[in-house]
Design a protein around this motif. Structure first.
Motif, short mmCIF file in Angstrom:
data_model
loop_
_atom_site.label_atom_id
_atom_site.label_comp_id
_atom_site.label_asym_id
_atom_site.label_seq_id
_atom_site.Cartn_x
_atom_site.Cartn_y
_atom_site.Cartn_z
N SER A 1 0.88 -1.18 0.00
CA SER A 1 0.00 0.00 0.00
C SER A 1 0.91 1.22 0.00
CB SER A 1 -0.97 -0.04 1.19
OG SER A 1 -0.34 -0.50 2.34
N GLY A 2 0.39 2.41 0.27
CA GLY A 2 1.22 3.61 0.18
C GLY A 2 1.56 3.91 -1.27
N PRO A 3 2.68 4.62 -1.52
CA PRO A 3 2.96 5.08 -2.89
C PRO A 3 3.12 3.94 -3.89
CG PRO A 3 4.77 5.65 -1.39
CD PRO A 3 3.65 5.15 -0.54
N LEU A 4 3.72 2.81 -3.47
CA LEU A 4 3.91 1.73 -4.45
C LEU A 4 2.57 1.10 -4.82
CD1 LEU A 4 7.29 -0.06 -3.67
CD2 LEU A 4 6.82 2.10 -4.77
N GLY A 5 1.65 1.01 -3.86
CA GLY A 5 0.30 0.49 -4.16
C GLY A 5 -0.43 1.45 -5.11
N TRP A 6 -0.26 2.73 -4.85
CA TRP A 6 -0.91 3.76 -5.69
C TRP A 6 -0.38 3.67 -7.13
CZ3 TRP A 6 0.52 8.15 -8.44
CH2 TRP A 6 -0.49 9.08 -8.71
N ILE A 7 0.94 3.51 -7.25
CA ILE A 7 1.54 3.40 -8.59
C ILE A 7 1.07 2.10 -9.27
CG2 ILE A 7 3.74 3.06 -9.83
CD1 ILE A 7 5.00 4.93 -7.63
N ARG A 8 1.08 0.99 -8.49
CA ARG A 8 0.65 -0.30 -9.06
C ARG A 8 -0.73 -0.19 -9.70
NH1 ARG A 8 -0.60 -3.07 -4.28
NH2 ARG A 8 -2.49 -1.82 -4.51
N ASP A 9 -1.64 0.50 -9.03
CA ASP A 9 -3.01 0.58 -9.53
C ASP A 9 -3.12 1.42 -10.80
OD1 ASP A 9 -3.66 -1.01 -7.42
OD2 ASP A 9 -4.39 0.63 -6.14
N ARG A 10 -2.04 2.08 -11.15
CA ARG A 10 -2.05 2.93 -12.36
C ARG A 10 -1.13 2.40 -13.46
NH1 ARG A 10 -3.61 5.09 -8.08
NH2 ARG A 10 -5.21 6.72 -8.08
N ILE A 11 -0.55 1.22 -13.27
CA ILE A 11 0.30 0.65 -14.34
C ILE A 11 -0.62 0.19 -15.48
CG2 ILE A 11 1.89 -1.23 -14.98
CD1 ILE A 11 3.01 -1.14 -12.14
N GLU A 12 -0.36 0.74 -16.65
CA GLU A 12 -1.29 0.45 -17.76
C GLU A 12 -0.72 -0.53 -18.77
OE1 GLU A 12 -2.44 4.23 -19.22
OE2 GLU A 12 -4.00 4.46 -17.69
N GLY A 13 0.55 -0.74 -18.76
CA GLY A 13 1.15 -1.63 -19.76
C GLY A 13 2.64 -1.73 -19.51
N PRO A 14 3.37 -2.28 -20.46
CA PRO A 14 4.80 -2.52 -20.24
C PRO A 14 5.69 -1.31 -20.50
CG PRO A 14 4.14 -3.40 -22.37
CD PRO A 14 2.90 -2.82 -21.75
N ALA A 15 5.13 -0.20 -21.01
CA ALA A 15 5.98 0.91 -21.48
C ALA A 15 6.95 1.37 -20.41
CB ALA A 15 5.10 2.07 -21.93
N GLY A 16 8.22 1.42 -20.77
CA GLY A 16 9.26 1.97 -19.88
C GLY A 16 9.80 1.00 -18.86
N ILE A 17 9.15 -0.17 -18.69
CA ILE A 17 9.59 -1.09 -17.63
C ILE A 17 10.82 -1.87 -18.10
CG2 ILE A 17 8.95 -3.07 -16.20
CD1 ILE A 17 6.02 -2.08 -16.40
N VAL A 18 11.84 -1.91 -17.23
CA VAL A 18 13.07 -2.64 -17.53
C VAL A 18 13.19 -3.77 -16.50
CG1 VAL A 18 15.60 -2.49 -17.67
CG2 VAL A 18 14.20 -0.56 -18.43
N TYR A 19 13.47 -4.97 -16.99
CA TYR A 19 13.60 -6.13 -16.11
C TYR A 19 15.04 -6.63 -16.18
CZ TYR A 19 13.10 -10.98 -14.53
OH TYR A 19 13.25 -12.17 -13.87
N SER A 20 15.71 -6.74 -15.03
CA SER A 20 17.12 -7.17 -15.04
C SER A 20 17.35 -8.27 -14.01
CB SER A 20 18.05 -6.01 -14.66
OG SER A 20 17.75 -4.85 -15.38
N PRO A 21 17.72 -9.48 -14.46
CA PRO A 21 18.16 -10.51 -13.51
C PRO A 21 19.40 -10.00 -12.78
CG PRO A 21 17.78 -11.44 -15.70
CD PRO A 21 17.72 -9.95 -15.86
N LEU A 22 19.49 -10.25 -11.48
CA LEU A 22 20.64 -9.76 -10.71
C LEU A 22 21.76 -10.80 -10.74
CD1 LEU A 22 18.87 -8.01 -7.70
CD2 LEU A 22 19.93 -6.97 -9.72
N MET A 23 22.89 -10.39 -11.27
CA MET A 23 24.03 -11.28 -11.51
C MET A 23 25.21 -10.83 -10.65
SD MET A 23 22.51 -12.91 -14.04
CE MET A 23 23.78 -13.93 -14.76
N GLN A 24 26.14 -11.73 -10.48
CA GLN A 24 27.33 -11.38 -9.71
C GLN A 24 28.54 -12.13 -10.27
OE1 GLN A 24 26.85 -11.93 -5.52
NE2 GLN A 24 28.99 -11.43 -5.09
#
Ligand SMILES: Cc1cc2nc3c(=O)[nH]c(=O)nc-3n(C[C@H](O)[C@H](O)[C@H](O)COP(=O)(O)OP(=O)(O)OC[C@H]3O[C@@H](n4cnc5c(N)ncnc54)[C@H](O)[C@@H]3O)c2cc1C
Length: 405
Positions: free
Chosen positions: A246-269
């Motif tokens: 909840s809070g700001p991340l919940g607010w943002i989640r409820d407004r995600i409309e699609g994949p635009a701008g999202i970057v997904y990165s597996p964490l490597m070492q």
């Protein structure tokens, strides 16, 4: 041995920094980058005080501060937006702020322009096809057909470094940690003035301001087996993973409309043991040591590598001794960063919802001193004593103050 001519492989953060540092020393530097142009992908990047100090050494601190968002410490909350603890940062000094977060594109452009100003030539769409070592130099056949002899090749070709493979085989390939990070640029929330992290049930979110207008959201999640997610599904998958917030991340989640701008990165070492060179060729930056981003130190380590490389090759001695000195100076520092970053990742990802109140109490008690311990080391001088002495003499001659870094 004098280095008159150097090839830098990779025009990322470390490669461009090496171009600046070497060219300012009078070395004839060519940088080759496999990507077709200078466009920088990705979201934002935080530059903590020691990275900013390195950027100051490279002459671009003011530009970075002007293009980014300066902030102090980090605020920790739980996923229901309940405050846990604010940890002020001890990084930086009178000249250098504790943190500046900046868009990757802006940082890349500042470094690229500075490398060109310093005299380095940057070639896009070009890579190394073949290397032939001799006792006195290394001849490189580039993918544009040119064959040139260099005194030094510095490979800053990133986590999946083809140059590391040429030098060391597949012994030090990056390993998947079991976790990935989702990132998304967004208009800055007016109330966001620094990094805020939100600890959830084996998941951690965060918001980082990048400028007055922009911020980015991050979410670290377990991704067992390192699945390949369809980019068109990124919006749905990120929203699902933000389900408990909840809070700001919940607010943002409820407004995600699609994949635009999202970057997904597996964490490597990965971490290459010393030495980092063979003959006239050295790997540095992420190619030699890739850390998970939990201390936001990856770029700092690459920038410092570049500066130390330029320092050490300026010393009058055989190249082998100078390149040995580079890894000797750098190894403990990158080990601290890779190990502590990984410990933070594993620790955060082990916290379940049931354990969250206890974990929050521990964070309140222990985090400030843990952070101070690591920051003390990152704030410590990282260049060799002879370089610092030379700088002290130069600054004393110029009649101004000396910071010791
Ligand atoms: C999710 C995530 C978040 C991060 N957040 C932060 C942060 O907030 N702060 C921070 O300091 N660090 C952060 N990092 C780490 C940081 O991005 C890296 O540590 C840093 O970019 C390393 O610089 P580099 O020059 O070594 O490599 P890179 O910046 O990766 O540059 C390597 C370059 O080499 C080029 N290249 C590759 N192969 C070849 C070839 N064969 N020939 C020529 N060129 C080649 C690539 O195209 C690339 O341009 C983060 C990393 C990740 C994954």
């Amino acid at each position: 041995m004098r280095v008159d001519r150097a090839l830098v492989v990779g025009a990322g953060i470390g490669g461009l920094a090496a171009g600046i540092a070497l060219a300012r020393q009078g070395v004839d530097v060519e940088i080759v980058e496999v990507k077709p142009d200078a466009r920088v992908l990705g979201v934002g990047i935080n530059q903590p005080g020691n990275a900013l100090r390195a950027l100051d050494t490279l002459g671009v601190l003011d530009e970075v501060i002007a293009a980014g968002f300066t902030f102090g410490g980090n605020e920790f909350r739980d996923w229901k937006d309940t405050p846990i603890v604010y940890v002020p940062s001890g990084l930086g000094d009178d000249r250098v702020p504790p943190n500046v977060a900046i868009s990757r594109a802006a940082l890349g452009e500042i470094l690229r322009k500075a490398a060109i100003r310093a005299g380095a030539r940057v070639q896009y769409g070009v890579t190394v096809d073949e290397l032939t070592e001799s006792p006195w130099d290394v001849t490189v056949r580039l993918s544009d057909g040119r064959r040139t002899a260099y005194d030094l090749v510095a490979a800053f070709d990133g986590m999946r470094s083809p140059m590391r493979r040429r030098l060391f085989g597949t012994a030090y390939e990056p390993e998947f940690t079991g976790y990935s990070v989702w990132r998304m640029p967004l208009p800055r929330l007016r109330s966001l003035h620094g990094l805020v992290a939100f600890q959830g049930d084996r998941v951690k979110g965060g918001l980082i301001p990048l400028s007055d207008e922009l911020m980015y959201l991050l979410l670290v999640t377990p991704e067992p087996g390192n699945p390949r997610h369809e980019p068109r599904e990124f919006g749905r998958l990120l929203a699902e993973r933000l389900a408990g917030f909840s809070g700001p991340l919940g607010w943002i989640r409820d407004r995600i409309e699609g994949p635009a701008g999202i970057v997904y990165s597996p964490l490597m070492q990965c971490r290459v043991p010393k030495p980092w060179h063979r003959g006239h060729v050295i790997v540095l930056g992420d190619a030699a040591h890739t850390a998970v981003p939990h201390l936001t130190q990856g770029a700092a380590m690459a920038l410092e590598d570049a500066i130390v490389l330029a320092d050490e090759i300026a010393v009058d001695r055989p190249l082998d001794a100078s390149l040995t000195a580079v890894a000797d100076l750098r190894f403990n520092r990158v080990r601290l960063v890779t190990d502590v970053s990984r410990a933070i990742l594993d620790g955060e990802m082990a916290i379940t919802a049931r354990e969250l109140p206890g974990a929050a109490a521990d964070m309140r008690m222990e985090l400030p001193s843990q952070v101070a311990f690591v920051e003390n080391q990152l704030n410590a001088p990282y260049r060799s004593a002879h370089t610092r002495r030379a700088r002290v003499r130069a600054v004393a001659k110029a009649g101004s103050g000396v910071t010791g870094h």
